[in-house]
Design a protein around this motif. Structure first.
Motif, mmCIF file in Angstrom:
data_model
loop_
_atom_site.group_PDB
_atom_site.id
_atom_site.type_symbol
_atom_site.label_atom_id
_atom_site.label_comp_id
_atom_site.label_asym_id
_atom_site.label_seq_id
_atom_site.Cartn_x
_atom_site.Cartn_y
_atom_site.Cartn_z
ATOM 1 N N LYS A 171 16.734 -75.167 -0.646
ATOM 2 C CA LYS A 171 18.135 -76.226 -1.292
ATOM 3 C C LYS A 171 17.089 -76.202 -2.857
ATOM 4 O O LYS A 171 16.132 -76.960 -2.869
ATOM 5 C CB LYS A 171 18.011 -77.559 -0.255
ATOM 6 C CG LYS A 171 18.718 -77.926 -0.835
ATOM 7 C CD LYS A 171 19.640 -79.030 0.114
ATOM 8 C CE LYS A 171 20.671 -79.213 -0.001
ATOM 9 N NZ LYS A 171 20.749 -81.091 1.069
ATOM 10 N N ASN A 172 18.646 -75.839 -3.346
ATOM 11 C CA ASN A 172 18.269 -76.633 -4.776
ATOM 12 C C ASN A 172 17.947 -76.588 -5.601
ATOM 13 O O ASN A 172 17.041 -76.148 -6.414
ATOM 14 C CB ASN A 172 18.798 -78.380 -5.188
ATOM 15 C CG ASN A 172 19.694 -78.464 -4.043
ATOM 16 O OD1 ASN A 172 19.944 -78.623 -4.927
ATOM 17 N ND2 ASN A 172 19.455 -80.123 -3.981
ATOM 18 N N LYS A 173 16.918 -74.924 -5.407
ATOM 19 C CA LYS A 173 15.778 -74.293 -5.669
ATOM 20 C C LYS A 173 16.367 -72.790 -6.196
ATOM 21 O O LYS A 173 17.147 -72.126 -5.950
ATOM 22 C CB LYS A 173 14.007 -73.970 -4.937
ATOM 23 C CG LYS A 173 13.502 -75.415 -3.994
ATOM 24 C CD LYS A 173 12.856 -75.372 -4.032
ATOM 25 C CE LYS A 173 12.097 -76.418 -2.596
ATOM 26 N NZ LYS A 173 13.151 -77.397 -2.716
ATOM 27 N N VAL A 174 15.690 -71.761 -7.598
ATOM 28 C CA VAL A 174 15.913 -71.400 -7.880
ATOM 29 C C VAL A 174 14.982 -69.824 -8.306
ATOM 30 O O VAL A 174 13.782 -70.747 -7.850
ATOM 31 C CB VAL A 174 16.689 -70.705 -8.949
ATOM 32 C CG1 VAL A 174 17.676 -71.651 -9.002
ATOM 33 C CG2 VAL A 174 15.888 -71.832 -10.182
ATOM 34 N N GLU A 175 14.710 -69.063 -8.646
ATOM 35 C CA GLU A 175 13.382 -68.303 -8.972
ATOM 36 C C GLU A 175 13.956 -67.593 -10.385
ATOM 37 O O GLU A 175 14.852 -67.334 -10.695
ATOM 38 C CB GLU A 175 13.226 -66.407 -8.093
ATOM 39 C CG GLU A 175 12.696 -65.705 -9.209
ATOM 40 C CD GLU A 175 12.592 -64.211 -7.585
ATOM 41 O OE1 GLU A 175 12.192 -63.182 -8.083
ATOM 42 O OE2 GLU A 175 12.896 -64.841 -6.966
ATOM 43 N N LEU A 176 12.695 -67.801 -10.850
ATOM 44 C CA LEU A 176 12.401 -67.794 -12.341
ATOM 45 C C LEU A 176 10.993 -66.527 -12.514
ATOM 46 O O LEU A 176 10.075 -66.503 -11.919
ATOM 47 C CB LEU A 176 11.924 -68.362 -13.027
ATOM 48 C CG LEU A 176 13.091 -69.729 -13.131
ATOM 49 C CD1 LEU A 176 12.558 -71.276 -13.797
ATOM 50 C CD2 LEU A 176 14.959 -69.413 -14.369
ATOM 51 N N GLY A 177 11.694 -65.910 -13.535
ATOM 52 C CA GLY A 177 10.444 -64.767 -13.726
ATOM 53 C C GLY A 177 9.618 -65.167 -14.408
ATOM 54 O O GLY A 177 10.861 -65.092 -15.798
ATOM 55 N N VAL A 178 8.201 -64.232 -15.053
ATOM 56 C CA VAL A 178 7.610 -63.971 -16.259
ATOM 57 C C VAL A 178 6.479 -62.792 -16.223
ATOM 58 O O VAL A 178 6.522 -62.328 -15.263
ATOM 59 C CB VAL A 178 6.910 -65.824 -16.509
ATOM 60 C CG1 VAL A 178 6.429 -65.458 -17.698
ATOM 61 C CG2 VAL A 178 7.834 -66.477 -16.784
ATOM 62 N N LYS A 179 6.772 -62.262 -17.384
ATOM 63 C CA LYS A 179 6.549 -60.796 -17.059
ATOM 64 C C LYS A 179 5.550 -61.269 -19.058
ATOM 65 O O LYS A 179 6.123 -61.742 -19.621
ATOM 66 C CB LYS A 179 6.680 -60.190 -17.476
ATOM 67 C CG LYS A 179 7.409 -59.391 -16.094
ATOM 68 C CD LYS A 179 8.208 -57.794 -16.443
ATOM 69 C CE LYS A 179 8.566 -57.458 -15.193
ATOM 70 N NZ LYS A 179 10.227 -58.009 -14.817
ATOM 71 N N LEU A 180 4.445 -61.071 -19.058
ATOM 72 C CA LEU A 180 3.316 -60.495 -20.104
ATOM 73 C C LEU A 180 3.760 -59.358 -20.260
ATOM 74 O O LEU A 180 2.245 -58.650 -20.096
ATOM 75 C CB LEU A 180 2.291 -61.564 -20.137
ATOM 76 C CG LEU A 180 2.383 -63.341 -20.697
ATOM 77 C CD1 LEU A 180 0.828 -63.868 -20.722
ATOM 78 C CD2 LEU A 180 3.021 -63.341 -22.280
ATOM 79 N N ILE A 181 3.617 -59.007 -21.454
ATOM 80 C CA ILE A 181 3.244 -57.098 -21.676
ATOM 81 C C ILE A 181 2.947 -57.185 -23.191
ATOM 82 O O ILE A 181 2.663 -58.286 -24.113
ATOM 83 C CB ILE A 181 5.014 -56.546 -22.443
ATOM 84 C CG1 ILE A 181 6.062 -57.345 -20.859
ATOM 85 C CG2 ILE A 181 4.719 -55.418 -22.000
ATOM 86 C CD1 ILE A 181 7.110 -56.589 -21.055
ATOM 87 N N ILE A 182 1.569 -56.406 -23.177
ATOM 88 C CA ILE A 182 1.178 -56.311 -24.405
ATOM 89 C C ILE A 182 1.514 -55.094 -25.059
ATOM 90 O O ILE A 182 2.043 -53.930 -24.689
ATOM 91 C CB ILE A 182 -0.745 -55.542 -24.209
ATOM 92 C CG1 ILE A 182 -1.379 -56.362 -22.772
ATOM 93 C CG2 ILE A 182 -1.211 -55.129 -25.168
ATOM 94 C CD1 ILE A 182 -1.927 -55.847 -22.151
ATOM 95 N N PRO A 183 1.530 -54.976 -26.305
ATOM 96 C CA PRO A 183 2.656 -54.117 -26.943
ATOM 97 C C PRO A 183 1.758 -53.143 -27.506
ATOM 98 O O PRO A 183 0.656 -53.576 -27.270
ATOM 99 C CB PRO A 183 2.986 -55.319 -27.985
ATOM 100 C CG PRO A 183 2.892 -56.157 -28.134
ATOM 101 C CD PRO A 183 1.543 -56.474 -27.601
ATOM 102 N N GLU A 184 2.394 -52.543 -27.472
ATOM 103 C CA GLU A 184 2.030 -50.624 -26.675
ATOM 104 C C GLU A 184 0.572 -49.482 -28.787
ATOM 105 O O GLU A 184 -0.339 -49.733 -28.267
ATOM 106 C CB GLU A 184 3.347 -49.420 -27.078
ATOM 107 C CG GLU A 184 2.363 -47.861 -26.153
ATOM 108 C CD GLU A 184 2.884 -46.780 -26.588
ATOM 109 O OE1 GLU A 184 3.538 -45.759 -26.142
ATOM 110 O OE2 GLU A 184 4.837 -46.906 -26.192
ATOM 111 N N ASN A 185 0.918 -50.830 -29.879
ATOM 112 C CA ASN A 185 -0.039 -50.392 -30.643
ATOM 113 C C ASN A 185 -0.397 -51.693 -31.391
ATOM 114 O O ASN A 185 -2.009 -51.835 -32.282
ATOM 115 C CB ASN A 185 1.060 -50.160 -31.770
ATOM 116 C CG ASN A 185 1.719 -48.751 -31.366
ATOM 117 O OD1 ASN A 185 1.774 -47.697 -30.983
ATOM 118 N ND2 ASN A 185 3.231 -48.496 -32.363
ATOM 119 N N ASP A 186 -0.881 -52.598 -30.547
ATOM 120 C CA ASP A 186 -1.620 -53.634 -30.698
ATOM 121 C C ASP A 186 -2.596 -53.782 -29.124
ATOM 122 O O ASP A 186 -3.463 -55.424 -29.099
ATOM 123 C CB ASP A 186 -0.699 -55.117 -30.211
ATOM 124 C CG ASP A 186 -0.084 -54.962 -31.085
ATOM 125 O OD1 ASP A 186 0.172 -54.137 -32.686
ATOM 126 O OD2 ASP A 186 1.072 -55.616 -31.975
#
Length: 217
Positions: free
Chosen positions: A107-122
């Motif tokens: 009740k009164n809750k939602v889902e939030l998503g977080v991704k951390l991605i390494i840039p391909e060249n960095d």
């Protein structure tokens, strides 16, 4: 083909429940059917084995997102279609206590998503002499410490790419969404070399999924 009832999600029962403008499968109008202290969100639909294609999954998701604008949403597993309301109600009665407990928890809750991605060249710039696992642990410690305080639950999702440093879902009270977003922005600035993907709010797919029955009845 037999026309039945397709279930999208479940919401608390309101004293003045209004209709929905969103359309479901086959363009049929979505509506709510009262069931005890809950309401079942459904539409007319052909009774068949619905394939979990991107289009079908997106349609069910979009219905739930529209309903979520004004209600707490309990997600229902994909493909739950019934020949008639009598069969649907029979199955609902069998799992009512599960539905009741799950609705109270979400009740009164939602889902939030977080991704951390390494840039391909960095990669070299980010790792700075550390292994991938060490870098992931550093990022995880910082994120968990900052965001867990604002979340009810956290789920670590599959790391499906070597460039994916973190993939987490957070169950958050609606009143804390803005605070959570501010904290994500702070962490984004803390990791300027990484790409941050922040998504939601979503129905709490990763924290509960109700299966009324195994297959359409």
């Amino acid at each position: 083909m037999v026309e039945g009832e397709y279930v999208y999600c479940i919401i608390p029962r309101n004293n003045a429940l209004t209709g929905f403008t969103v359309k479901g499968f086959e363009g049929n109008q979505v509506y709510a059917m009262p069931f005890k202290d809950l309401c079942i969100v459904l539409s007319k639909a052909t009774v068949k084995d619905y394939k979990p294609t991107d289009e079908n999954i997106a349609l069910q998701r979009d219905v739930s997102l529209d309903v979520m604008k004004n209600h707490s949403v309990l997600p229902v597993a994909f493909g739950q279609v019934f020949k008639n309301k009598k069969i649907l109600l029979h199955n609902l009665h069998k799992i009512y206590l599960i539905l009741k407990r799950s609705m109270m928890a979400m009740k009164n809750k939602v889902e939030l998503g977080v991704k951390l991605i390494i840039p391909e060249n960095d990669k070299e710039e980010f790792f700075n002499g550390k292994s991938l696992e060490e870098a992931r642990k550093d990022a995880e410690n910082i994120f968990l410490k900052s965001l867990e305080e604002l979340a009810v639950k956290v789920k670590n999702n599959e790391l499906f790419s070597e460039r994916l440093l973190l993939n987490q879902s957070y169950l958050v009270d609606k009143e804390n969404i803005d605070k959570f977003s501010v904290e994500v922005e702070k962490l984004t600035r803390h990791f300027p070399m990484l790409k941050t993907q922040y998504s939601g709010p979503w129905p709490p797919y990763n924290f509960v999924s109700i299966r009324i029955q195994g297959r359409g009845g």
